[in-house]
Design an enzyme around this catalytic site. Structure first.
Site, short mmCIF file in Angstrom:
data_model
loop_
_atom_site.label_atom_id
_atom_site.label_comp_id
_atom_site.label_asym_id
_atom_site.label_seq_id
_atom_site.Cartn_x
_atom_site.Cartn_y
_atom_site.Cartn_z
N CYS A 48 0.82 -1.22 0.00
CA CYS A 48 0.00 0.00 0.00
C CYS A 48 0.85 1.26 0.00
O CYS A 48 0.43 2.30 -0.51
CB CYS A 48 -0.89 0.04 1.24
SG CYS A 48 -1.72 -1.50 1.66
N ASP A 80 -2.10 -3.51 7.79
CA ASP A 80 -3.13 -4.32 8.43
C ASP A 80 -3.08 -5.77 7.94
O ASP A 80 -3.30 -6.70 8.71
CB ASP A 80 -4.51 -3.72 8.15
CG ASP A 80 -4.83 -2.58 9.09
OD1 ASP A 80 -3.89 -2.04 9.70
OD2 ASP A 80 -6.00 -2.21 9.21
N ASP A 122 -4.74 1.26 5.58
CA ASP A 122 -6.01 1.60 6.21
C ASP A 122 -5.98 2.77 7.20
O ASP A 122 -6.71 3.74 7.06
CB ASP A 122 -6.56 0.37 6.95
CG ASP A 122 -6.93 -0.75 6.01
OD1 ASP A 122 -6.67 -0.62 4.80
OD2 ASP A 122 -7.47 -1.76 6.47
N CYS A 193 -5.31 -2.72 -0.75
CA CYS A 193 -6.15 -3.88 -1.04
C CYS A 193 -7.32 -3.50 -1.94
O CYS A 193 -7.99 -2.49 -1.74
CB CYS A 193 -6.67 -4.49 0.25
SG CYS A 193 -5.34 -5.11 1.32
N GLU A 444 -8.61 -6.30 14.37
CA GLU A 444 -9.50 -6.81 13.34
C GLU A 444 -9.44 -8.33 13.34
O GLU A 444 -8.42 -8.92 13.70
CB GLU A 444 -9.10 -6.28 11.96
CG GLU A 444 -9.32 -4.80 11.81
CD GLU A 444 -8.92 -4.26 10.45
OE1 GLU A 444 -9.17 -3.08 10.20
OE2 GLU A 444 -8.34 -5.04 9.65
N SER A 470 -12.00 -6.34 9.50
CA SER A 470 -11.41 -5.80 8.28
C SER A 470 -12.52 -5.40 7.32
O SER A 470 -13.62 -5.98 7.33
CB SER A 470 -10.52 -6.85 7.63
OG SER A 470 -10.27 -6.54 6.29
#
Length: 557
Positions: A48, A80, A122, A193, A444, A470
């Site tokens: 990411c 994450d 995230d 993602c 999560e 998530s």
């Protein structure tokens, strides 16, 4: 208008400061201009973020061409996906606060006049936006972009498919070779993602709420347009500085209503609720669960996005991205059209100026023929969650579930039980002491929920936790239960065999145990020892509030 950077570089007393800037290649002309911080969360922790340092160079070029002097800096970002399923995930939500705090400290220390914030994974998106709101200097947010989908046998894959494949392998439904093949192709390049998981949800929200330029959320990370988006954001920030438009003029109550509308229309992550509450806190707007429900009930679910649907962010980008969704909402009079944005124009003006493709498509439905008549980010309340809980109904067929509790006091215990095939049809898996304080960090549960889906139990069981899910989670999964177990909430009193009802039509989550019995259990309950007594996680646990308020940290708890 006060120019903060002049406190640092003007006057004879600031000669040492100018000397240090000149050591970095600046000259007197550079120092005479306003300073814009260009912050990014680039690192090698996750795909990411790995490309963000390069994007920052484009943002700096835009700032320079806009007539200001750019100063680059970076901050942390937790992956994450890589932190998922083990102790590392406790650091994820904590990182949101650290990101916001670190950006604030850098800007205050160096007296930057404005801010471009580039984020990928995230928590780095809301963390960056929270810092912008807190500092209230002219700011433009820009997303690092989505990953392209992996392809296997003609099917688009995301990292969630790998998590679910692990469950299928554990259940004997998938060979080790097949698991490896999915692993090898699911994540082909840089970017966040690919489905409408948390990063893409918050990127979509950044456009709807007005902090990002129109059309900036959907182009993939490795698309040439991404460089232009970041460059344009640098130019736009310099323009906002000239116009003196600040985040608190953008982040109005009506802008938050638009953001909630976007969250529901695209079937976004329940984490969007938590992060919008936290962002509202930064600008002293009293946003509540009641507001989320009010907006949800008038917002149709339009976009058929993974994990509950069929498409990834790149697919949405091909048909016009977030402006395409916003235009549908605007044309039907649902959007607050006069909200000011990062362009200096209203959201209506932005949408009307944006050129949208006219190709036939099946990704975003019409208002008249939505996937669901109402939005999918549902707030529940009841005897198990007096302050509230959340569930995402996108892609979920059932609306009511009554089952038998199987209780676990940490995620690993639940995952082990799932892996051993110990969860049965009709169970409600209760995972507690994973809340903001109790975890700490509100982990999560994707590894566990994906394993259940992979075993074929996704439509046969439910899950309830004071932790989080998530954006890639699908199924009848309830999170953010508040009050959490660690502070003695009702979820701490659940025992194996108790009956629990979850009803998304009546917004109910109830524990079928008498008040008298709950009182007896409450008297016997003892708060567990803290999992961390030093360091960042201990500080977070001490300062953090309820998930129903965004799980934000307060200086004087």
């Amino acid at each position: 208008m006060e120019i903060s950077s002049r406190n640092v570089v003007e006057g004879t007393a600031r000669s040492p400061h100018r000397a240090m800037y000149k050591a970095m290649g600046l000259n007197d002309n550079d120092l005479s201009k306003q300073f814009i911080g260009v912050c990014h969360t680039g690192n090698e922790a996750t795909p990411c973020n790995i490309h963000l340092p390069q994007l920052a160079l484009e943002a700096k070029r835009g700032v320079s061409d806009g007539g200001a002097t750019a100063r680059e800096f970076s901050t942390i970002a937790v992956s994450d996906g890589i932190a998922m399923g083990h102790e590392g995930m406790k650091s994820s939500l904590v990182s949101r606060e650290i990101i916001a705090d670190s950006i604030e400290v850098m800007v205050r220390a160096h007296q930057y006049d404005a801010l471009v914030g580039i984020a990928g994974c995230d928590k780095s998106l809301p963390g960056t936006m929270m810092a912008m709101a807190r500092l209230n200097i002219p700011s433009v947010f820009v997303y690092g972009g989505t990953i392209k989908p992996g392809m296997l046998d003609g099917k688009e894959l995301t990292v969630v498919d790998v998590y679910e494949a692990v469950g299928a392998y554990d259940a004997g439904k998938l060979s080790l070779e097949d698991l490896k093949n999915i692993e090898n192709v699911a994540c082909p390049n840089a970017g966040s993602c690919g489905g409408m998981f948390t990063a893409n949800t918050m990127a979509s929200i950044s456009e709807a709420i007005g902090l990002a330029l129109p059309g900036s959320a959907s182009p993939p990370a490795e698309d040439d347009r991404r460089n232009k988006m970041v460059y344009d954001s640098g130019v736009a920030c310099a323009k906002l500085l000239e116009m003196n438009i600040r985040p608190r003029e953008v982040l109005t109550f009506e802008a938050f209503e638009n953001a909630i509308m976007m969250l529901n229309s695209v079937g976004g992550s329940t984490n969007g609720i938590l992060h919008l509450l936290a962002l509202a806190n930064e600008v002293n707007i009293d946003l509540t669960y009641d507001d989320f429900e009010r907006i949800r009930k008038k917002t149709p679910h339009l976009a058929d996005m993974k994990p509950g649907g069929n498409y990834v962010m790149e697919s949405l980008d091909r048909i016009g991205g977030i402006p395409f969704v916003l235009k549908k909402l605007l044309d039907k009079g649902l959007l607050n059209e006069n909200c000011i944005t990062a362009t200096g124009k209203t959201i209506k003006e932005n949408i009307n100026e944006f050129k949208l493709p006219e190709a036939e498509q099946h990704i975003v439905r019409s208002i008249e023929n939505p996937l669901h008549e109402v939005g999918t980010a549902v707030i529940l309340k009841g005897t198990l969650a007096p302050e509230g809980a959340v569930i995402k109904t996108a892609g979920v067929e059932m609306t009511k579930f009554t089952g038998t509790a199987k209780v676990f006091d940490r995620e690993e215990l639940a995952f082990d039980s799932v892996s051993k095939g110990e969860i049965d049809e009709g169970d409600v898996v209760v995972i507690r002491y994973e809340g903001p304080k109790g975890g700490p960090g509100m982990r999560e549960m994707l590894a566990t929920t994906a394993a259940l889906v992979g075993q074929g139990l996704g439509k046969k069981v439910a899950m309830v936790t004071d932790g989080r899910f998530s954006g890639g989670t699908r199924g009848f999964m309830v999170g953010h239960v508040a009050p959490e177990a660690y502070v003695g909430g009702p979820i701490a009193l659940v025992k194996n065999g108790d009956k629990i009802t979850i009803d998304t039509e009546t917004n109910i989550i109830d524990l079928h145990v008498s008040n008298e019995e709950l009182e007896n259990r409450k008297r016997d309950w003892k708060k567990p020892e803290a999992n961390y007594t030093t360091g960042a996680l201990a500080k977070f646990a001490t300062l953090v509030g309820s998930a129903a308020k965004g799980a934000v940290t307060y200086p004087n708890p």
